[in-house]
Design a protein around this motif. Structure first.
Motif, short mmCIF file in Angstrom:
data_model
loop_
_atom_site.label_atom_id
_atom_site.label_comp_id
_atom_site.label_asym_id
_atom_site.label_seq_id
_atom_site.Cartn_x
_atom_site.Cartn_y
_atom_site.Cartn_z
N THR A 3 39.74 37.08 37.76
CA THR A 3 38.33 37.06 37.34
C THR A 3 38.25 37.25 35.84
N THR A 5 35.41 37.92 32.95
CA THR A 5 34.02 38.32 32.75
C THR A 5 33.63 38.02 31.32
N TYR A 6 32.60 37.19 31.16
CA TYR A 6 32.11 36.83 29.83
C TYR A 6 31.13 37.90 29.37
N LEU A 16 36.72 25.94 30.13
CA LEU A 16 37.76 26.88 30.51
C LEU A 16 39.05 26.11 30.76
N ARG A 29 37.84 23.39 33.40
CA ARG A 29 36.51 23.44 34.03
C ARG A 29 35.47 23.45 32.93
N PHE A 31 31.42 24.33 32.02
CA PHE A 31 30.23 25.07 32.43
C PHE A 31 29.07 24.64 31.54
N ILE A 34 26.59 29.63 30.28
CA ILE A 34 27.23 30.90 30.65
C ILE A 34 26.36 32.04 30.14
N GLN A 38 28.58 37.22 33.01
CA GLN A 38 28.88 36.28 34.09
C GLN A 38 30.36 36.35 34.43
N GLN A 39 30.66 36.37 35.72
CA GLN A 39 32.05 36.41 36.16
C GLN A 39 32.48 35.02 36.61
N ILE A 40 33.66 34.63 36.16
CA ILE A 40 34.24 33.33 36.50
C ILE A 40 35.48 33.60 37.33
N GLN A 41 35.51 33.09 38.55
CA GLN A 41 36.64 33.27 39.46
C GLN A 41 37.59 32.09 39.32
N LEU A 56 38.60 30.36 27.16
CA LEU A 56 37.19 30.00 27.32
C LEU A 56 36.66 29.64 25.94
#
Length: 70
Positions: A3, A5-6, A16, A29, A31, A34, A38-41, A56
Motif C-alpha cells: 500500500t 499512501t499519498y 505509478l 497505472r 490516475f 489523487i 489516498q491509499q493505492i493498493q 508516483l
C-alpha cells in the motif's frame, strides 16, 4: 500486497510505475486524480522474490517507495 499512501495536495493526474531492482518496468497505472491520504493498493502475487520500487509521478514531483518481496 503493498500500500502506498499519498500525503499532499490533491493532484489532477499521476502515473505509478513499478520497477524491479534491475530496472525492469513491471507495470504502470494512470490516475486521473489523487487526493490527500489516498491509499493505492498494488498486488504483488505475480512478482518473484526481490526488491521493487514504486514511483508516483505528478506534474510537481516524483515520490518513491521500495519494498522487498520474500
Amino acid at each position: 500486497q503493498v500500500t502506498l499512501t499519498y500525503l499532499g495536495s490533491p493532484v489532477a493526474a499521476a502515473n505509478l510505475r513499478i520497477m524491479s531492482a534491475m530496472g525492469q518496468l513491471i507495470s504502470t497505472r494512470h490516475f486521473s486524480e489523487i487526493e490527500n491520504q489516498q491509499q493505492i493498493q498494488v498486488e504483488t502475487y505475480g512478482l518473484s522474490s526481490g526488491i521493487y520500487f514504486m514511483f508516483l509521478q505528478t506534474d510537481k514531483e516524483v515520490r518513491y517507495q521500495s519494498w522487498e518481496k520474500i
